[in-house]
Design a protein around this motif. Sequence first.
Motif, short mmCIF file in Angstrom:
data_model
loop_
_atom_site.label_atom_id
_atom_site.label_comp_id
_atom_site.label_asym_id
_atom_site.label_seq_id
_atom_site.Cartn_x
_atom_site.Cartn_y
_atom_site.Cartn_z
N LYS A 1 0.82 -1.22 0.00
CA LYS A 1 0.00 0.00 0.00
C LYS A 1 0.85 1.26 0.00
O LYS A 1 0.51 2.27 -0.60
CB LYS A 1 -0.94 -0.02 1.20
CG LYS A 1 -1.91 -1.20 1.17
CD LYS A 1 -2.74 -1.26 2.43
CE LYS A 1 -3.84 -2.32 2.33
NZ LYS A 1 -3.32 -3.67 2.09
N ARG A 2 1.98 1.22 0.70
CA ARG A 2 2.81 2.41 0.80
C ARG A 2 3.39 2.79 -0.56
O ARG A 2 3.60 3.97 -0.84
CB ARG A 2 3.94 2.15 1.80
CG ARG A 2 4.58 3.41 2.34
CD ARG A 2 5.45 3.10 3.53
NE ARG A 2 5.98 4.32 4.11
CZ ARG A 2 6.76 4.35 5.19
NH1 ARG A 2 7.07 3.23 5.80
NH2 ARG A 2 7.22 5.51 5.66
N ALA A 3 3.64 1.78 -1.40
CA ALA A 3 4.20 2.05 -2.73
C ALA A 3 3.19 2.82 -3.58
O ALA A 3 3.56 3.72 -4.33
CB ALA A 3 4.60 0.75 -3.41
N PHE A 4 1.90 2.48 -3.45
CA PHE A 4 0.90 3.21 -4.23
C PHE A 4 0.86 4.67 -3.82
O PHE A 4 0.81 5.57 -4.67
CB PHE A 4 -0.50 2.59 -4.05
CG PHE A 4 -1.58 3.49 -4.58
CD1 PHE A 4 -1.80 3.60 -5.94
CD2 PHE A 4 -2.34 4.27 -3.71
CE1 PHE A 4 -2.76 4.48 -6.43
CE2 PHE A 4 -3.30 5.14 -4.20
CZ PHE A 4 -3.50 5.23 -5.56
N LEU A 5 0.85 4.94 -2.53
CA LEU A 5 0.80 6.33 -2.07
C LEU A 5 2.03 7.10 -2.55
O LEU A 5 1.93 8.28 -2.90
CB LEU A 5 0.71 6.38 -0.55
CG LEU A 5 -0.64 5.92 0.03
CD1 LEU A 5 -0.55 5.80 1.54
CD2 LEU A 5 -1.75 6.88 -0.35
N ALA A 6 3.18 6.45 -2.56
CA ALA A 6 4.39 7.10 -3.06
C ALA A 6 4.24 7.43 -4.55
O ALA A 6 4.61 8.52 -4.99
CB ALA A 6 5.59 6.19 -2.84
N ALA A 7 3.69 6.48 -5.31
CA ALA A 7 3.48 6.72 -6.74
C ALA A 7 2.48 7.84 -6.96
O ALA A 7 2.64 8.67 -7.88
CB ALA A 7 2.99 5.44 -7.41
N LEU A 8 1.45 7.90 -6.14
CA LEU A 8 0.44 8.94 -6.26
C LEU A 8 1.04 10.32 -6.00
O LEU A 8 0.78 11.28 -6.73
CB LEU A 8 -0.72 8.67 -5.29
CG LEU A 8 -1.84 9.71 -5.26
CD1 LEU A 8 -2.51 9.85 -6.63
CD2 LEU A 8 -2.87 9.36 -4.18
N LYS A 9 1.86 10.43 -4.98
CA LYS A 9 2.47 11.73 -4.65
C LYS A 9 3.39 12.21 -5.78
O LYS A 9 3.38 13.40 -6.12
CB LYS A 9 3.24 11.63 -3.32
CG LYS A 9 2.32 11.54 -2.11
CD LYS A 9 3.09 11.67 -0.81
CE LYS A 9 3.95 10.47 -0.55
NZ LYS A 9 4.61 10.54 0.78
N LEU A 10 4.15 11.29 -6.36
CA LEU A 10 5.03 11.70 -7.47
C LEU A 10 4.21 12.07 -8.70
O LEU A 10 4.54 13.03 -9.41
CB LEU A 10 6.02 10.59 -7.81
CG LEU A 10 7.07 10.98 -8.85
CD1 LEU A 10 7.98 12.09 -8.33
CD2 LEU A 10 7.90 9.79 -9.29
N THR A 11 3.14 11.33 -8.95
CA THR A 11 2.27 11.64 -10.09
C THR A 11 1.68 13.04 -9.94
O THR A 11 1.66 13.83 -10.90
CB THR A 11 1.14 10.59 -10.19
OG1 THR A 11 1.73 9.30 -10.43
CG2 THR A 11 0.19 10.92 -11.32
#
Length: 314
Positions: free
Chosen positions: A227-237
């Motif tokens: 789950k943490r990887a998705f949030l990281a990807a969302l913030k960079l996006t």
Amino acid sequence: MKRLLRETSAYKRLRADAAENDLSHAVLVLFPDEKLLRPLLRECAAVYFGAEDGGRVSRLIGEESFSDCVFFPAEGEKLTAESAARLLDESVLRPVEGTRKLFVLDGFQNVTPLVQNKLLKMFEEPAEGVCFLLGATAEHAVLPTVLSRMKKLTVPPFSEEQVQAALAREYAGEQGIAAAAAASGGIYSVAVDLLKGGGEDFALAARFLTEENFAACCREIGERKEKRAFLAALKLTLRDALFHATWQERYAALRKKEIEEIAREYPAGALIRAVSLTGEAERQIQFNANFGMALFTLALGIREEKEKWRKLSS
């Protein structure tokens, strides 16, 4: 991996203390990367025995089988009242091979206040030669009474350059190393998860921001293990979409048409608020908020901001 962990401030501080024969009997290492916390504690534990450069003791500590360096709880488990009672019993036993015995307590952020209180006297008045090395990902989860008995070593997130260099060493030739490092927020295990995901988290982040049926998208994301990887990807996006929306696309780490489409769909003000809302959601999740519900609330809030800023700019 070993090289990256040995670059941490905690490891360097313990080595300096050992060189001056000034190692504290109780140390708390605060490190935000939960997956790497135990490996870091193993590296730090070796310092207590002068075993950083290999050899039998170093190998045994790495295997968690050295008689004078005892790890609690078993890997993947939590420190319960039962295991705390066993720890208390073992803490009065003399070292087997030398003059020092070290107890390493991993994942202390998951230890209940009741169990922490049971351990207080042991931390305050340890048997001769007994030391404690605790690891936690968050200070707020540790009781103030425990904190007051510890030497606290706080490890900040790694720099993007450190993460990228470590990924390049461990995953040489893999595609997406730069984007994974940029999105990781300095958490190496997040960068690894993003890299192993092959860009799927970034694709999900774009869908999360653009799909009309965002409830279904939230359910799909909520079922993901990392789950943490998705949030990281969302913030960079969101960050890169903001770069595009403000004509600073040269600074963007992601080179995808989806980013440009998001930038056209979301006003810059909405993207700024979306970054803030994502940070708030991440903090709530860290405090055990339901991941799926937090995602749904976040998606709803981001879309409300988009509509608000569209009206303001029209």
